[in-house]
Design an enzyme around this catalytic site. Structure first.
Site, PDB file in Angstrom:
ATOM      1  N   ARG A 204      43.226  46.233  23.656  1.00 58.70           N
ATOM      2  CA  ARG A 204      42.061  46.948  23.136  1.00 58.70           C
ATOM      3  C   ARG A 204      41.709  48.162  24.003  1.00 58.70           C
ATOM      4  O   ARG A 204      41.503  49.266  23.484  1.00 58.70           O
ATOM      5  CB  ARG A 204      40.871  45.986  23.048  1.00 58.70           C
ATOM      6  CG  ARG A 204      39.627  46.576  22.443  1.00 58.70           C
ATOM      7  CD  ARG A 204      38.499  45.548  22.341  1.00 58.70           C
ATOM      8  NE  ARG A 204      38.287  44.801  23.564  1.00 58.70           N
ATOM      9  CZ  ARG A 204      37.561  45.246  24.606  1.00 58.70           C
ATOM     10  NH1 ARG A 204      36.994  46.412  24.564  1.00 58.70           N
ATOM     11  NH2 ARG A 204      37.401  44.494  25.681  1.00 58.70           N
ATOM     12  N   ILE A 205      41.637  47.991  25.300  1.00 53.58           N
ATOM     13  CA  ILE A 205      41.271  49.099  26.184  1.00 53.58           C
ATOM     14  C   ILE A 205      42.380  50.148  26.225  1.00 53.58           C
ATOM     15  O   ILE A 205      42.116  51.350  26.103  1.00 53.58           O
ATOM     16  CB  ILE A 205      40.936  48.586  27.600  1.00 53.58           C
ATOM     17  CG1 ILE A 205      39.671  47.717  27.548  1.00 53.58           C
ATOM     18  CG2 ILE A 205      40.763  49.750  28.574  1.00 53.58           C
ATOM     19  CD1 ILE A 205      39.374  46.969  28.833  1.00 53.58           C
TER      20      ILE A 205
ATOM     21  N   PRO B 148      47.719  42.646  33.418  1.00 56.85           N
ATOM     22  CA  PRO B 148      47.208  41.539  34.235  1.00 56.85           C
ATOM     23  C   PRO B 148      48.043  41.412  35.512  1.00 56.85           C
ATOM     24  O   PRO B 148      49.172  41.900  35.588  1.00 56.85           O
ATOM     25  CB  PRO B 148      47.424  40.320  33.324  1.00 56.85           C
ATOM     26  CG  PRO B 148      48.625  40.693  32.501  1.00 56.85           C
ATOM     27  CD  PRO B 148      48.504  42.184  32.274  1.00 56.85           C
TER      28      PRO B 148
ATOM     29  N   ASP C  67      53.722  47.190  26.064  1.00 53.37           N
ATOM     30  CA  ASP C  67      53.013  45.918  25.933  1.00 53.37           C
ATOM     31  C   ASP C  67      53.940  44.946  25.228  1.00 53.37           C
ATOM     32  O   ASP C  67      54.237  45.124  24.046  1.00 53.37           O
ATOM     33  CB  ASP C  67      51.712  46.076  25.152  1.00 53.37           C
ATOM     34  CG  ASP C  67      50.791  44.888  25.369  1.00 53.37           C
ATOM     35  OD1 ASP C  67      51.236  43.726  25.169  1.00 53.37           O
ATOM     36  OD2 ASP C  67      49.634  45.100  25.758  1.00 53.37           O
TER      37      ASP C  67
ATOM     38  N   ARG D 151      44.190  45.825  38.296  1.00 61.81           N
ATOM     39  CA  ARG D 151      44.184  44.947  39.465  1.00 61.81           C
ATOM     40  C   ARG D 151      44.802  45.688  40.646  1.00 61.81           C
ATOM     41  O   ARG D 151      45.844  46.336  40.512  1.00 61.81           O
ATOM     42  CB  ARG D 151      44.978  43.656  39.197  1.00 61.81           C
ATOM     43  CG  ARG D 151      44.426  42.804  38.083  1.00 61.81           C
ATOM     44  CD  ARG D 151      43.115  42.125  38.514  1.00 61.81           C
ATOM     45  NE  ARG D 151      42.549  41.326  37.459  1.00 61.81           N
ATOM     46  CZ  ARG D 151      41.517  41.683  36.708  1.00 61.81           C
ATOM     47  NH1 ARG D 151      40.947  42.857  36.873  1.00 61.81           N
ATOM     48  NH2 ARG D 151      41.042  40.891  35.785  1.00 61.81           N
TER      49      ARG D 151
ATOM     50  N   HIS E 238      34.488  48.807  42.477  1.00 61.76           N
ATOM     51  CA  HIS E 238      34.863  47.989  41.325  1.00 61.76           C
ATOM     52  C   HIS E 238      33.586  47.372  40.734  1.00 61.76           C
ATOM     53  O   HIS E 238      33.387  46.168  40.783  1.00 61.76           O
ATOM     54  CB  HIS E 238      35.850  46.919  41.777  1.00 61.76           C
ATOM     55  CG  HIS E 238      36.485  46.187  40.650  1.00 61.76           C
ATOM     56  ND1 HIS E 238      37.383  45.181  40.846  1.00 61.76           N
ATOM     57  CD2 HIS E 238      36.372  46.297  39.312  1.00 61.76           C
ATOM     58  CE1 HIS E 238      37.792  44.698  39.688  1.00 61.76           C
ATOM     59  NE2 HIS E 238      37.184  45.359  38.746  1.00 61.76           N
TER      60      HIS E 238
ATOM     61  N   GLU F 166      39.271  43.263  48.272  1.00 66.95           N
ATOM     62  CA  GLU F 166      37.912  43.736  48.018  1.00 66.95           C
ATOM     63  C   GLU F 166      36.923  42.809  48.708  1.00 66.95           C
ATOM     64  O   GLU F 166      37.080  41.591  48.630  1.00 66.95           O
ATOM     65  CB  GLU F 166      37.649  43.802  46.518  1.00 66.95           C
ATOM     66  CG  GLU F 166      38.508  44.846  45.833  1.00 66.95           C
ATOM     67  CD  GLU F 166      38.277  44.938  44.336  1.00 66.95           C
ATOM     68  OE1 GLU F 166      37.407  44.228  43.794  1.00 66.95           O
ATOM     69  OE2 GLU F 166      38.976  45.724  43.696  1.00 66.95           O
TER      70      GLU F 166
ATOM     71  N   ASP G 150      39.729  51.897  40.714  1.00 72.41           N
ATOM     72  CA  ASP G 150      38.477  51.221  41.043  1.00 72.41           C
ATOM     73  C   ASP G 150      38.772  49.804  41.528  1.00 72.41           C
ATOM     74  O   ASP G 150      37.891  48.959  41.571  1.00 72.41           O
ATOM     75  CB  ASP G 150      37.492  51.242  39.866  1.00 72.41           C
ATOM     76  CG  ASP G 150      37.814  50.242  38.777  1.00 72.41           C
ATOM     77  OD1 ASP G 150      38.973  49.806  38.694  1.00 72.41           O
ATOM     78  OD2 ASP G 150      36.906  49.898  37.993  1.00 72.41           O
TER      79      ASP G 150
END
Length: 176
Positions: A12-13, A65, A32, A93, A141, A122, A117
């Site tokens: 979707r993004i 992912p 994809d 990621r 992030h 982190e 980001d």
């Protein structure tokens, strides 16, 4: 205009990012493995392997992912096969990118810009090799932190529960 955007992860993004890029006159190529050819055609994107996308793209935007297969996928070997001066955007990621290799590529000019980001650790460690590199942009992030984003996430969660209770689950991650 007349540049190629490579979208890694065309969900979707990724599809929405491709749509915006086309408005600016960009060609969209995407990877994809989970989507049928019709999705690429509907979105006016050419389906390619990761390696092919990275070889032809002027800009690469990452929406994958983190898996054992994708960890450190952007390393000195893969980066060396990309167009000189490529611009890489990572909003997926941090560990998809080998940070020391990216820092080296930025300093050498192989990568024109890196924007993210996300980082491997982190909050960002003070000794992160990407810190202080002029052609590297790292933002916190925290895209989820706005009131609007949190409201949207709560509405999505409530809708998911409602649909599940009605026997029509949505946003199913694992169908097993």
């Amino acid at each position: 205009r007349n540049k190629t955007l490579g979208v890694l992860g065309f969900g979707r993004i990724g599809q929405r990012v491709g749509e915006i890029a086309r408005v600016f006159g960009m060609k969209v190529v995407a990877y994809d493995p989970y989507l049928p050819a019709e999705i690429f055609a509907k979105n006016e994107a050419t389906s390619m392997s990761i390696a092919e996308v990275c070889e032809v793209a002027d800009f690469v935007t990452i929406h994958l992912p983190l898996t054992p297969e994708t960890k450190n996928m952007f390393n000195k070997d893969s980066i060396s096969k990309m167009k000189k001066g490529v611009i890489i955007i990572n909003t997926a990621r941090g560990p998809l990118v080998h940070e020391q290799d990216m820092a080296t590529a930025l300093k050498a000019g192989q990568v024109g810009w890196y924007a993210a980001d996300v980082v491997c650790k982190e909050p960002m460690a003070q000794d992160n090799p990407l810190l202080g590199i002029p052609n590297c942009i790292i933002t916190p992030h925290i895209a989820w932190a706005t009131q609007e984003a949190r409201s949207r996430l709560m509405a999505i969660a409530a809708d998911n529960i409602k649909c599940f209770q009605q026997g029509n689950p949505v946003n199913v991650v694992n169908k097993n």
